[in-house]
Design a protein around this motif. Structure first.
Motif, PDB file in Angstrom:
ATOM      1  N   TRP A 141       0.827  -1.198   0.000  1.00 37.61           N
ATOM      2  CA  TRP A 141       0.000   0.000   0.000  1.00 37.61           C
ATOM      3  C   TRP A 141       0.863   1.249   0.000  1.00 37.61           C
ATOM      4  CZ3 TRP A 141      -5.474  -0.072   0.299  1.00 37.61           C
ATOM      5  CH2 TRP A 141      -6.025  -1.355   0.411  1.00 37.61           C
ATOM      6  N   VAL A 142       0.364   2.280  -0.665  1.00 41.94           N
ATOM      7  CA  VAL A 142       0.981   3.601  -0.616  1.00 41.94           C
ATOM      8  C   VAL A 142      -0.063   4.554  -0.058  1.00 41.94           C
ATOM      9  CG1 VAL A 142       1.969   5.507  -1.948  1.00 41.94           C
ATOM     10  CG2 VAL A 142       2.459   3.136  -2.612  1.00 41.94           C
ATOM     11  N   ARG A 143       0.308   5.281   0.968  1.00 38.01           N
ATOM     12  CA  ARG A 143      -0.644   6.231   1.536  1.00 38.01           C
ATOM     13  C   ARG A 143       0.031   7.554   1.849  1.00 38.01           C
ATOM     14  NH1 ARG A 143      -2.095   3.764   7.507  1.00 38.01           N
ATOM     15  NH2 ARG A 143       0.005   3.718   8.380  1.00 38.01           N
ATOM     16  N   LEU A 144      -0.797   8.591   1.946  1.00 35.06           N
ATOM     17  CA  LEU A 144      -0.337   9.907   2.351  1.00 35.06           C
ATOM     18  C   LEU A 144      -0.660  10.035   3.830  1.00 35.06           C
ATOM     19  CD1 LEU A 144      -1.587  11.948  -0.725  1.00 35.06           C
ATOM     20  CD2 LEU A 144       0.561  10.703  -0.431  1.00 35.06           C
ATOM     21  N   LYS A 145       0.297   9.671   4.657  1.00 32.08           N
ATOM     22  CA  LYS A 145       0.083   9.709   6.103  1.00 32.08           C
ATOM     23  C   LYS A 145      -0.194  11.127   6.555  1.00 32.08           C
ATOM     24  CE  LYS A 145       0.067   7.809  10.198  1.00 32.08           C
ATOM     25  NZ  LYS A 145      -0.945   6.836  10.619  1.00 32.08           N
ATOM     26  N   GLU A 146       0.511  12.070   5.942  1.00 32.76           N
ATOM     27  CA  GLU A 146       0.241  13.492   6.130  1.00 32.76           C
ATOM     28  C   GLU A 146       0.118  14.084   4.730  1.00 32.76           C
ATOM     29  OE1 GLU A 146       3.425  15.033   8.497  1.00 32.76           O
ATOM     30  OE2 GLU A 146       3.271  13.410   9.953  1.00 32.76           O
ATOM     31  N   ALA A 147      -1.099  14.305   4.268  1.00 34.00           N
ATOM     32  CA  ALA A 147      -1.322  14.696   2.875  1.00 34.00           C
ATOM     33  C   ALA A 147      -0.975  16.160   2.621  1.00 34.00           C
ATOM     34  CB  ALA A 147      -2.767  14.437   2.480  1.00 34.00           C
ATOM     35  N   ASP A 148      -1.392  17.062   3.484  1.00 34.61           N
ATOM     36  CA  ASP A 148      -1.193  18.494   3.291  1.00 34.61           C
ATOM     37  C   ASP A 148      -1.687  18.932   1.915  1.00 34.61           C
ATOM     38  OD1 ASP A 148      -0.359  21.003   4.305  1.00 34.61           O
ATOM     39  OD2 ASP A 148       1.456  20.928   3.078  1.00 34.61           O
ATOM     40  N   GLY A 149      -2.832  18.390   1.516  1.00 32.44           N
ATOM     41  CA  GLY A 149      -3.441  18.765   0.238  1.00 32.44           C
ATOM     42  C   GLY A 149      -3.058  17.891  -0.938  1.00 32.44           C
ATOM     43  N   ALA A 150      -2.103  17.010  -0.768  1.00 31.72           N
ATOM     44  CA  ALA A 150      -1.689  16.133  -1.872  1.00 31.72           C
ATOM     45  C   ALA A 150      -2.713  15.023  -2.091  1.00 31.72           C
ATOM     46  CB  ALA A 150      -0.327  15.530  -1.563  1.00 31.72           C
ATOM     47  N   LYS A 151      -2.680  14.428  -3.290  1.00 30.91           N
ATOM     48  CA  LYS A 151      -3.563  13.303  -3.585  1.00 30.91           C
ATOM     49  C   LYS A 151      -2.913  12.378  -4.605  1.00 30.91           C
ATOM     50  CE  LYS A 151      -6.204  15.901  -7.076  1.00 30.91           C
ATOM     51  NZ  LYS A 151      -7.559  16.361  -7.486  1.00 30.91           N
ATOM     52  N   ILE A 152      -3.175  11.091  -4.453  1.00 34.60           N
ATOM     53  CA  ILE A 152      -2.681  10.091  -5.396  1.00 34.60           C
ATOM     54  C   ILE A 152      -3.642  10.057  -6.576  1.00 34.60           C
ATOM     55  CG2 ILE A 152      -2.101   7.661  -5.721  1.00 34.60           C
ATOM     56  CD1 ILE A 152      -1.767   7.514  -2.630  1.00 34.60           C
ATOM     57  N   VAL A 153      -3.132  10.277  -7.788  1.00 37.07           N
ATOM     58  CA  VAL A 153      -4.012  10.364  -8.954  1.00 37.07           C
ATOM     59  C   VAL A 153      -3.880   9.173  -9.895  1.00 37.07           C
ATOM     60  CG1 VAL A 153      -4.147  12.871  -8.890  1.00 37.07           C
ATOM     61  CG2 VAL A 153      -2.320  11.770 -10.211  1.00 37.07           C
ATOM     62  N   LYS A 154      -2.764   8.459  -9.831  1.00 37.79           N
ATOM     63  CA  LYS A 154      -2.574   7.309 -10.724  1.00 37.79           C
ATOM     64  C   LYS A 154      -1.661   6.286 -10.050  1.00 37.79           C
ATOM     65  CE  LYS A 154      -2.315   8.146 -15.117  1.00 37.79           C
ATOM     66  NZ  LYS A 154      -1.825   8.549 -16.464  1.00 37.79           N
ATOM     67  N   ALA A 155      -2.018   5.004 -10.190  1.00 37.01           N
ATOM     68  CA  ALA A 155      -1.208   3.933  -9.624  1.00 37.01           C
ATOM     69  C   ALA A 155      -1.058   2.828 -10.662  1.00 37.01           C
ATOM     70  CB  ALA A 155      -1.835   3.388  -8.347  1.00 37.01           C
TER      71      ALA A 155
END
Length: 227
Positions: free
Chosen positions: A131-145
């Motif tokens: 898994w890949v996650r944004l533990k602290e996103a600060d507005g970021a987002k995963i758009v493609k995997a």
């Protein structure tokens, strides 16, 4: 790998290290107090880019149960999962699109009776992938995997699947191999904490000590670059 002297001096000449061989699934000996303890000095020596001030916490936010083994990382243990952060990209001055690439493989061992690499594996953990996650996103987002657009509800936590030995023909290749991954993340800032991890299955009905969907996996060649 371990210091040649009994004194565990991790700040001196790093050429004074001896290399030892072992079975592929054994954890690399820890210069301090055991591989499972994961002391900060161990990571300062072998993973110098990581934020050493946060490593001693040994929490899932940072580095936990990520074991160095002959040039690759073993995630998790027999009964627990593993976590690895990407170092904060402190040089970023604004939201930036980055590409995370890495390789993963289930944690597997051949059939102990026949030596078969695909059928009746002695161990086949991490079947689902990592898994890949944004533990602290600060507005970021995963758009493609792995070339597939990520749904909005999964934009901070996404599964990337690796191939199993039977799917890539481990017997004919006479070896286990990795699957390449590429994850595109938009809006990354200096405060975004990206993390690769495996899921914990110990308390679930799917748990089997040596054949679990999550827990253990192999990780290698982790690279982050601007798009």
């Amino acid at each position: 790998m371990y210091p040649k002297t009994e004194k565990d001096d991790l700040t001196g000449d790093l050429t004074q290290l001896a290399y030892t061989s072992g079975t592929p699934v054994k954890n690399m000996p820890n210069p301090n107090s055991g591989c499972g303890a994961m002391p900060a000095d161990y990571h300062r020596l072998f993973l110098s880019q990581w934020d050493a001030s946060k490593l001693p916490t040994a929490t899932e936010d940072y580095m936990l149960r990520s074991y160095l083994t002959a040039g690759i990382l073993k995630f998790g243990s027999t009964e627990n999962n593993g976590y690895m952060p990407i170092p904060y990209m402190t040089s970023l001055t604004g939201p930036t699109t980055v590409v995370l690439t890495f390789k993963s493989s289930p944690y597997c061992e051949p059939n102990t009776s026949t030596g078969d690499l695909e059928v009746g594996n002695a161990v086949l953990d991490g079947r689902e992938g990592v898994w890949v996650r944004l533990k602290e996103a600060d507005g970021a987002k995963i758009v493609k995997a792995d070339g597939v657009a990520v749904a909005a509800e999964n934009a901070t936590d996404v599964l990337v699947k690796h191939k199993l030995p039977a799917e890539y023909g481990a017997n004919s290749k006479k070896c286990f191999e990795f699957t390449d991954h590429e994850v595109v993340i938009e809006g990354v800032t200096a405060k975004t904490l990206i993390q690769i991890y495996t899921k914990l299955y110990k308390a679930t009905a799917e748990y089997d000590k040596y054949n679990t969907p999550g827990d253990r996996a192999w990780i290698d060649d982790v690279i982050v670059r601007k798009q």
